[in-house]
Scaffold this active site. Structure first.
Site, PDB file in Angstrom:
ATOM      1  N   PHE A 145       0.867  -1.187   0.000  1.00 41.70           N
ATOM      2  CA  PHE A 145       0.000   0.000   0.000  1.00 41.70           C
ATOM      3  C   PHE A 145       0.898   1.229   0.000  1.00 41.70           C
ATOM      4  O   PHE A 145       1.598   1.499   0.958  1.00 41.70           O
ATOM      5  CB  PHE A 145      -0.961   0.056   1.192  1.00 41.70           C
ATOM      6  CG  PHE A 145      -1.909   1.214   1.045  1.00 41.70           C
ATOM      7  CD1 PHE A 145      -3.085   1.077   0.322  1.00 41.70           C
ATOM      8  CD2 PHE A 145      -1.602   2.471   1.551  1.00 41.70           C
ATOM      9  CE1 PHE A 145      -3.936   2.161   0.114  1.00 41.70           C
ATOM     10  CE2 PHE A 145      -2.444   3.559   1.350  1.00 41.70           C
ATOM     11  CZ  PHE A 145      -3.605   3.398   0.632  1.00 41.70           C
ATOM     12  N   ASP A 230       9.472   2.893   1.817  1.00 39.28           N
ATOM     13  CA  ASP A 230       8.286   3.693   2.118  1.00 39.28           C
ATOM     14  C   ASP A 230       8.052   3.599   3.618  1.00 39.28           C
ATOM     15  O   ASP A 230       7.495   2.617   4.118  1.00 39.28           O
ATOM     16  CB  ASP A 230       7.083   3.181   1.331  1.00 39.28           C
ATOM     17  CG  ASP A 230       5.824   3.999   1.619  1.00 39.28           C
ATOM     18  OD1 ASP A 230       5.815   4.745   2.620  1.00 39.28           O
ATOM     19  OD2 ASP A 230       4.848   3.886   0.856  1.00 39.28           O
ATOM     20  N   LYS A 259       2.764  11.388   6.848  1.00 36.93           N
ATOM     21  CA  LYS A 259       1.941  11.216   8.036  1.00 36.93           C
ATOM     22  C   LYS A 259       2.459  11.988   9.259  1.00 36.93           C
ATOM     23  O   LYS A 259       2.211  13.163   9.381  1.00 36.93           O
ATOM     24  CB  LYS A 259       1.770   9.722   8.334  1.00 36.93           C
ATOM     25  CG  LYS A 259       0.967   8.996   7.227  1.00 36.93           C
ATOM     26  CD  LYS A 259       0.545   7.632   7.681  1.00 36.93           C
ATOM     27  CE  LYS A 259      -0.006   6.779   6.542  1.00 36.93           C
ATOM     28  NZ  LYS A 259      -1.376   7.098   6.189  1.00 36.93           N
TER      29      LYS A 259
HETATM   30  C1  LIG Z   1       3.012   3.007   3.527  1.00 37.44           C
HETATM   31  C2  LIG Z   1       2.148   4.099   2.986  1.00 37.44           C
HETATM   32  N1  LIG Z   1       2.551   4.787   1.901  1.00 37.44           N
HETATM   33  C3  LIG Z   1       1.825   5.777   1.386  1.00 37.44           C
HETATM   34  C4  LIG Z   1       0.613   6.146   1.935  1.00 37.44           C
HETATM   35  C5  LIG Z   1      -0.185   7.254   1.317  1.00 37.44           C
HETATM   36  O1  LIG Z   1      -0.210   8.373   2.125  1.00 37.44           O
HETATM   37  P1  LIG Z   1      -1.324   9.513   1.904  1.00 37.44           P
HETATM   38  O2  LIG Z   1      -2.635   8.927   2.324  1.00 37.44           O
HETATM   39  O3  LIG Z   1      -0.880  10.638   2.785  1.00 37.44           O
HETATM   40  O4  LIG Z   1      -1.304   9.852   0.448  1.00 37.44           O
HETATM   41  C6  LIG Z   1       0.152   5.458   3.062  1.00 37.44           C
HETATM   42  C7  LIG Z   1      -1.146   5.795   3.677  1.00 37.44           C
HETATM   43  O5  LIG Z   1      -1.744   5.039   4.399  1.00 37.44           O
HETATM   44  C8  LIG Z   1       0.934   4.408   3.595  1.00 37.44           C
HETATM   45  O6  LIG Z   1       0.539   3.717   4.663  1.00 37.44           O
END
Ligand SMILES: Cc1ncc(COP(=O)(O)O)c(C=O)c1O
Length: 404
Positions: A145, A230, A259
């Site tokens: 994700f 990530d 976040k």
């Molecule tokens: C590992 C990871 N990458 C990217 C994102 C995407 O972040 P955003 O919702 O701020 O676009 C999330 C969101 O849950 C995430 O958990």
């Protein structure tokens, strides 16, 4: 309280009436919060065990962060990157130091950080590695994700996230998560990067087998491929270290952050990497009107300073041990498995008892807010300011829910 006098039902209806139904929130309407606690429109209090999917690692309205936001609001909120503002340099310098990298590139949402990472890796591939134009490939993991843009959902393996959003962006190869042989076999001369979550959060806090991340690091170095971690959900103290990669002493080529970087106040994301990687971008090739704005930088600099003390990482590790012990005590009592790293837990509920959604609804009735993911799993990610007693309280409420 007499049911008819509650404000929640009407507030839930109002919230649903004029919005796209791209979320299925719990029927609770929050109006204020402090630390690890939320209060709803009817004055009921809840222990926050989701922390905005880790965007609230420092709790709600952390005094230092709120003060920084207030002070900045009174001075300067936006310039765009057409001009330099006085909050920019400190933020970039201090975040780069925290990451042990030369440079940072600030954006807003997590998905934008991921998109930035993909663009930088491709450009690096063509300009530095010498990949044939148009052929760059990135290896990603099943169950990933990384956000919701059209390119990112193109390599999602979750049909809910992906179906009917094509045509899809090419240039990604999906391999099983945690399988180093499969990942190694997927790398060829056109591979510019491996993009992974060091722990898969949305998948249910899935921790890869020990040795996997160091193995990925080794293979990436050997094959001249960038390792992009990530850490948008796993990073910034959540797992008991600054980064989840730290658990195995792994340093990726690029960190993607988001976040918690915005302190739960403003959306702030960033890519951190060394000059040989991020230096491929030249003026006009990437950007964002709000990326690196003064308000974001003022708050995020304080976030970085909170993390630089190490206090939150320590809390997460210590309290995480307590959370783990509590949750492991529920195995066989309605819980079939738990995965815990710091203050981050995936709890698999016995699906014959109830769904994850039902468990979260019942927890809500008992004053604890958490979120289900993938059927019968619930995810716990309380703010790192939670206390011992509050952890015991959350575990006790979960035990009561499972006991029926
Ligand atoms: C590992 C990871 N990458 C990217 C994102 C995407 O972040 P955003 O919702 O701020 O676009 C999330 C969101 O849950 C995430 O958990």
């Amino acid at each position: 309280m007499i049911e008819d006098m509650l404000r929640t039902p009407a507030a839930v209806r109002d919230a649903e009436r004029h919005t796209a139904h791209n979320y299925h929130p719990l029927p609770v309407v929050i109006s204020s919060a402090e630390g690890a606690w939320l209060t709803d429109v009817d004055g009921r209090r809840y222990l926050d065990c989701l922390a905005g999917y880790s965007a609230l690692n420092f709790g709600h309205r952390h005094p230092t962060l709120i003060r920084a936001a207030h002070e900045q609001l009174d001075k300067l909120t936006l310039t765009s990157r057409a001009f330099i503002h006085d909050q920019f340099a400190d933020f970039c310098k201090e975040l780069a130091e925290l990451c042990g990298k030369d440079l940072v590139l600030p954006m807003n949402t997590g998905a934008e950080a991921v998109e930035t990472g993909i663009k930088v890796a491709r450009k690096w591939g063509y300009q530095v590695k010498g990949v044939t134009p148009g052929q760059a490939n990135i290896v990603v993991a099943e169950g990933n994700f990384h956000g919701r843009t059209t390119t990112i959902v193109s390599f999602s393996t979750d049909e809910d996230a992906r179906a009917d959003f094509g045509p899809y962006t090419p240039g990604f190869t999906v391999v099983p998560y945690g399988d180093l042989d499969a990942l190694t076999a997927a790398i060829d001369e056109n591979t510019v990067a491996v993009l992974l979550e060091p722990i898969q959060g949305e998948q249910g806090v899935v921790v890869p087998p020990e040795g996997y991340l160091p193995g990925v690091r080794r293979v990436c170095t050997e094959r001249n491929v960038l390792f992009i971690a990530d850490e948008i959900q796993s990073g910034l103290g959540r797992t008991g270290h600054t980064f989840a990669c730290d658990h195995e002493g792994v340093v990726p080529d690029m960190y993607l952050l988001g976040k918690a970087l915005g302190g739960g106040i403003v959306p702030v994301s960033a890519v951190a990497a060394n000059t040989d990687v991020l230096g491929v971008l030249k003026p006009g090739q990437h950007g964002s009107t709000f990326g690196g704005n003064p308000l974001a930088c003022a708050v995020a600099t304080e976030v970085v300073r909170l993390l630089a003390t190490g206090e939150f990482q320590r809390r997460s590790a210590e309290l995480g041990a307590r959370l783990r012990a509590g949750l492991e005590g529920l195995i066989g009592k309605g819980v079939v498995a738990v995965r815990v790293r710091g203050l981050w837990a995936g709890v698999d509920i016995d699906p014959t008892l109830m769904s994850g959604r039902e468990a979260c609804e019942r927890l809500m009735e008992r004053g604890v807010l958490a979120k289900d993911t993938h059927g019968s799993t619930i995810r716990l990610a309380p703010p790192l300011v939670i206390t011992d007693d509050e952890i015991d309280h959350a575990v006790a409420q979960l035990a009561a829910v499972l006991a029926g």
